[in-house]
Design a protein around this motif. Structure first.
Motif, PDB file in Angstrom:
ATOM      1  N   MET A   1     -50.702  11.053 -22.542  1.00 38.61           N
ATOM      2  CA  MET A   1     -49.437  11.697 -22.164  1.00 38.61           C
ATOM      3  C   MET A   1     -49.467  12.173 -20.722  1.00 38.61           C
ATOM      4  N   LYS A   2     -50.632  12.798 -20.319  1.00 38.58           N
ATOM      5  CA  LYS A   2     -50.765  13.289 -18.951  1.00 38.58           C
ATOM      6  C   LYS A   2     -50.734  12.142 -17.953  1.00 38.58           C
ATOM      7  N   SER A   3     -51.406  11.019 -18.307  1.00 37.68           N
ATOM      8  CA  SER A   3     -51.430   9.874 -17.391  1.00 37.68           C
ATOM      9  C   SER A   3     -50.028   9.285 -17.220  1.00 37.68           C
ATOM     10  N   ASN A   4     -49.238   9.302 -18.315  1.00 38.94           N
ATOM     11  CA  ASN A   4     -47.861   8.803 -18.215  1.00 38.94           C
ATOM     12  C   ASN A   4     -47.026   9.677 -17.286  1.00 38.94           C
ATOM     13  N   LYS A   5     -47.210  10.997 -17.385  1.00 41.57           N
ATOM     14  CA  LYS A   5     -46.465  11.896 -16.512  1.00 41.57           C
ATOM     15  C   LYS A   5     -46.863  11.687 -15.054  1.00 41.57           C
ATOM     16  N   THR A   6     -48.160  11.454 -14.826  1.00 36.42           N
ATOM     17  CA  THR A   6     -48.632  11.191 -13.464  1.00 36.42           C
ATOM     18  C   THR A   6     -48.041   9.900 -12.931  1.00 36.42           C
ATOM     19  N   ALA A   7     -48.005   8.865 -13.789  1.00 34.82           N
ATOM     20  CA  ALA A   7     -47.443   7.578 -13.373  1.00 34.82           C
ATOM     21  C   ALA A   7     -45.959   7.708 -13.040  1.00 34.82           C
ATOM     22  N   LEU A   8     -45.231   8.484 -13.856  1.00 31.78           N
ATOM     23  CA  LEU A   8     -43.809   8.691 -13.586  1.00 31.78           C
ATOM     24  C   LEU A   8     -43.602   9.446 -12.280  1.00 31.78           C
ATOM     25  N   LEU A   9     -44.486  10.403 -11.993  1.00 30.21           N
ATOM     26  CA  LEU A   9     -44.390  11.128 -10.730  1.00 30.21           C
ATOM     27  C   LEU A   9     -44.620  10.183  -9.563  1.00 30.21           C
TER      28      LEU A   9
ATOM     29  N   PHE B   1     -52.746   3.438  -1.946  1.00 24.20           N
ATOM     30  CA  PHE B   1     -53.881   4.290  -2.290  1.00 24.20           C
ATOM     31  C   PHE B   1     -53.718   5.051  -3.602  1.00 24.20           C
ATOM     32  N   PHE B   2     -52.486   5.322  -4.009  1.00 23.71           N
ATOM     33  CA  PHE B   2     -52.313   6.251  -5.122  1.00 23.71           C
ATOM     34  C   PHE B   2     -51.587   5.702  -6.350  1.00 23.71           C
ATOM     35  N   VAL B   3     -50.768   4.668  -6.216  1.00 22.73           N
ATOM     36  CA  VAL B   3     -49.987   4.198  -7.357  1.00 22.73           C
ATOM     37  C   VAL B   3     -50.830   3.262  -8.215  1.00 22.73           C
ATOM     38  N   PRO B   4     -51.093   3.612  -9.477  1.00 20.01           N
ATOM     39  CA  PRO B   4     -51.895   2.756 -10.350  1.00 20.01           C
ATOM     40  C   PRO B   4     -51.056   1.627 -10.945  1.00 20.01           C
ATOM     41  N   GLU B   5     -51.728   0.629 -11.464  1.00 21.62           N
ATOM     42  CA  GLU B   5     -51.045  -0.455 -12.168  1.00 21.62           C
ATOM     43  C   GLU B   5     -50.621   0.025 -13.549  1.00 21.62           C
ATOM     44  N   SER B   6     -49.401  -0.345 -13.961  1.00 16.43           N
ATOM     45  CA  SER B   6     -48.878   0.125 -15.250  1.00 16.43           C
ATOM     46  C   SER B   6     -48.929  -0.929 -16.340  1.00 16.43           C
ATOM     47  N   LEU B   7     -49.024  -2.199 -15.973  1.00 16.01           N
ATOM     48  CA  LEU B   7     -48.950  -3.268 -16.961  1.00 16.01           C
ATOM     49  C   LEU B   7     -50.351  -3.636 -17.439  1.00 16.01           C
ATOM     50  N   ALA B   8     -50.634  -3.323 -18.699  1.00 19.99           N
ATOM     51  CA  ALA B   8     -51.952  -3.612 -19.265  1.00 19.99           C
ATOM     52  C   ALA B   8     -52.189  -5.120 -19.332  1.00 19.99           C
ATOM     53  N   PRO B   9     -53.437  -5.572 -19.183  1.00 15.48           N
ATOM     54  CA  PRO B   9     -53.737  -7.012 -19.216  1.00 15.48           C
ATOM     55  C   PRO B   9     -53.230  -7.705 -20.479  1.00 15.48           C
ATOM     56  N   GLU B  10     -53.304  -7.024 -21.619  1.00 16.09           N
ATOM     57  CA  GLU B  10     -52.878  -7.650 -22.869  1.00 16.09           C
ATOM     58  C   GLU B  10     -51.361  -7.849 -22.948  1.00 16.09           C
ATOM     59  N   ASN B  11     -50.614  -7.152 -22.088  1.00 14.60           N
ATOM     60  CA  ASN B  11     -49.158  -7.291 -22.084  1.00 14.60           C
ATOM     61  C   ASN B  11     -48.649  -8.248 -21.004  1.00 14.60           C
ATOM     62  N   ARG B  12     -49.573  -8.890 -20.304  1.00 16.68           N
ATOM     63  CA  ARG B  12     -49.165  -9.839 -19.266  1.00 16.68           C
ATOM     64  C   ARG B  12     -48.973 -11.219 -19.889  1.00 16.68           C
ATOM     65  N   ARG B  13     -48.212 -12.034 -19.210  1.00 18.43           N
ATOM     66  CA  ARG B  13     -47.933 -13.368 -19.732  1.00 18.43           C
ATOM     67  C   ARG B  13     -47.835 -14.348 -18.574  1.00 18.43           C
ATOM     68  N   PRO B  14     -48.025 -15.633 -18.852  1.00 21.43           N
ATOM     69  CA  PRO B  14     -47.909 -16.648 -17.789  1.00 21.43           C
ATOM     70  C   PRO B  14     -46.484 -16.731 -17.258  1.00 21.43           C
ATOM     71  N   ILE B  15     -46.366 -17.194 -16.026  1.00 19.63           N
ATOM     72  CA  ILE B  15     -45.054 -17.366 -15.410  1.00 19.63           C
ATOM     73  C   ILE B  15     -44.290 -18.489 -16.097  1.00 19.63           C
ATOM     74  N   ASN B  16     -43.037 -18.202 -16.409  1.00 21.34           N
ATOM     75  CA  ASN B  16     -42.141 -19.204 -16.985  1.00 21.34           C
ATOM     76  C   ASN B  16     -41.189 -19.649 -15.881  1.00 21.34           C
ATOM     77  N   LEU B  17     -41.387 -20.868 -15.382  1.00 20.84           N
ATOM     78  CA  LEU B  17     -40.608 -21.341 -14.237  1.00 20.84           C
ATOM     79  C   LEU B  17     -39.111 -21.349 -14.507  1.00 20.84           C
ATOM     80  N   SER B  18     -38.731 -21.625 -15.746  1.00 23.01           N
ATOM     81  CA  SER B  18     -37.298 -21.677 -16.054  1.00 23.01           C
ATOM     82  C   SER B  18     -36.640 -20.313 -15.904  1.00 23.01           C
ATOM     83  N   LYS B  19     -37.436 -19.243 -16.131  1.00 26.80           N
ATOM     84  CA  LYS B  19     -36.883 -17.891 -16.013  1.00 26.80           C
ATOM     85  C   LYS B  19     -36.793 -17.427 -14.561  1.00 26.80           C
ATOM     86  N   MET B  20     -37.314 -18.225 -13.635  1.00 24.54           N
ATOM     87  CA  MET B  20     -37.229 -17.873 -12.225  1.00 24.54           C
ATOM     88  C   MET B  20     -35.908 -18.329 -11.602  1.00 24.54           C
ATOM     89  N   ILE B  21     -35.142 -19.088 -12.377  1.00 21.95           N
ATOM     90  CA  ILE B  21     -33.824 -19.514 -11.917  1.00 21.95           C
ATOM     91  C   ILE B  21     -32.854 -18.355 -12.096  1.00 21.95           C
TER      92      ILE B  21
END
Length: 411
Positions: free
Chosen positions: A1-9, A182-202
């Motif tokens: 919960m604390k990490s989420n509040k920090t990320a939102l800040l 220097f300060f903004v952490p990554e929010s997207l966990a590796p397990e929630n990432r997905r390959p690029i879908n070229l059709s969705k780039m249109i």
């Protein structure tokens, strides 16, 4: 919960400094255009229309691309690239010897202008379904605070030197880039990432994919019309102040500061309180009603004090925007949030294109020297009709989403 509040800040400060940079230039763009072209207000608004269309067009084309990249590589690197590109854009504006250079800067800013897309996806990553409306309201609050500070700086320093605010905007945006590095952490966990879908780039393809979610298309239509109507203000506000009230950059800046203060209060505090107490459905209904009333009253503001009074109902209508966005987000899986927010940003960019091409010419038509009817408020009448239409579609959408308030009722 604390990490989420920090990320939102972190993301709140990122968007805040970014918007300060944008707010700085709004009071001075009309005078800069008139300086570079030698034209009056009625033609400056047309040049402003094409500059904004260039920016919005590039953003519409590239938002789904960057949204897809953020779903595979994370939000942070895309956000940093956007901030760096925007800082370069401000320097181009500061050095521009001709109007052509302003167009070059707007093209660059549009291509890299993904910071709000990624910020929205970032918030979706760290939010629950119950608090998404409140957390999306933080972006609106950052916009509001940014438009309190930014136009004040732009108006004050613009009276000293019309180009000085661009250097300040470039410095603030680059400082934001350094802060993010220097300060903004990554929010997207590796397990929630997905390959690029070229059709969705249109451009627009991601919107088509939302047809599988019940009720979302009608809400998206309402969201589209509301944002289209909202473009009446950025398209004409500064020019409206110059034309109707003979405002200076400082006076334009002060008016935008008031807008920012009201937006910050409503979206930073009232959205969460109103949704928690009355539910999402009522937030959307009352929001659209006040939006429509406030917009229509702008057209009737013959004195500056009237404009300030009419800003109150218009700003209160802002409770609908983040609520609608939160409801739409809840209909999409966690792995699709980058694509969704990219689609929404692309949609907003599309409204910026259409809005400029609609409201700026309407404003020009009703203030041109050779015209038979003089009515600077015409764009706001048209915008209020669009908001009324958005309200109708939102009501239809909510009839198909009967469980919209269930999370709030069961807490």
């Amino acid at each position: 919960m604390k990490s989420n509040k920090t990320a939102l800040l972190f993301i709140f400060i990122t968007v805040l400094v970014d918007v300060i940079g944008i707010g700085i230039i709004l009071p001075i763009i009309p005078d800069l255009i008139m300086e570079l072209t030698g034209e009056g207000t009625h033609m400056a608004v047309i040049y402003g229309m094409w500059l904004t269309t260039a920016f919005a067009g590039m953003q519409f084309l590239f938002s789904p691309v960057l949204g897809e990249f953020s779903d595979q590589y994370g939000r942070r690197p895309i956000l940093l690239m956007a901030l760096l590109g925007l800082s370069i854009d401000y320097l181009i504006h500061a050095w521009a010897p001709t109007i052509t250079w302003l167009f070059l800067g707007r093209f660059l800013a549009g291509i890299t202008g993904a910071s709000f897309t990624v910020a929205s996806a970032y918030i979706a990553d760290v939010s629950t379904k119950e608090n998404k409306a409140k957390n999306f309201g933080l972006i609106g609050a950052a916009f509001g605070l940014g438009f309190i500070i930014g136009p004040g700086i732009g108006g004050f320093f613009g009276d000293i030197d019309i180009r000085l605010p661009f250097y300040i905007a470039a410095g603030l945006t680059f400082a934001n880039f350094v802060f993010g590095w220097f300060f903004v952490p990554e929010s997207l966990a590796p397990e929630n990432r997905r390959p690029i879908n070229l059709s969705k780039m249109i451009p627009g393809v991601s919107l088509v994919s939302l047809r599988n979610y019940k009720g979302v298309l009608l809400l998206i239509l309402a969201f589209f019309l509301a944002n289209l109507a909202g473009q009446a203000l950025p398209s004409t506000w500064s020019y409206y102040g110059i034309e109707r009230y003979d405002w200076s950059p400082m006076e334009i800046g002060v008016s935008l500061m008031v807008v920012g203060l009201l937006v910050a209060i409503v979206q930073g505090f009232l959205v969460g309180v109103f949704v928690k107490r009355f539910g999402k459905r009522k937030a959307i209904i009352f929001g659209f009603l006040f939006w429509t009333i406030g917009m229509f009253l702008f057209a009737l503001a013959t004195e500056p004090w009237m404009l300030y009074v009419f800003l109150i109902p218009y700003a209160f209508g802002g409770i609908a925007g983040p609520t609608v966005q939160g409801v739409i987000s809840n209909e999409v899986s966690e792995k699709e949030q980058g694509n969704l927010q990219g689609a929404i940003t692309g949609l907003v960019s599309l409204t910026a294109i259409f809005g400029q091409l609609i409201f700026s010419p309407v404003f020009y038509y009703f203030i041109r020297p050779e015209g038979n009817i003089y009515f600077p408020g015409a764009p706001y009448v048209l915008a209020s009709l669009l908001l009324l239409s958005a309200f109708v579609f939102a009501l239809l959408a909510m009839k198909k989403m009967r469980r919209i308030d269930e999370p709030e009722m069961t807490r």
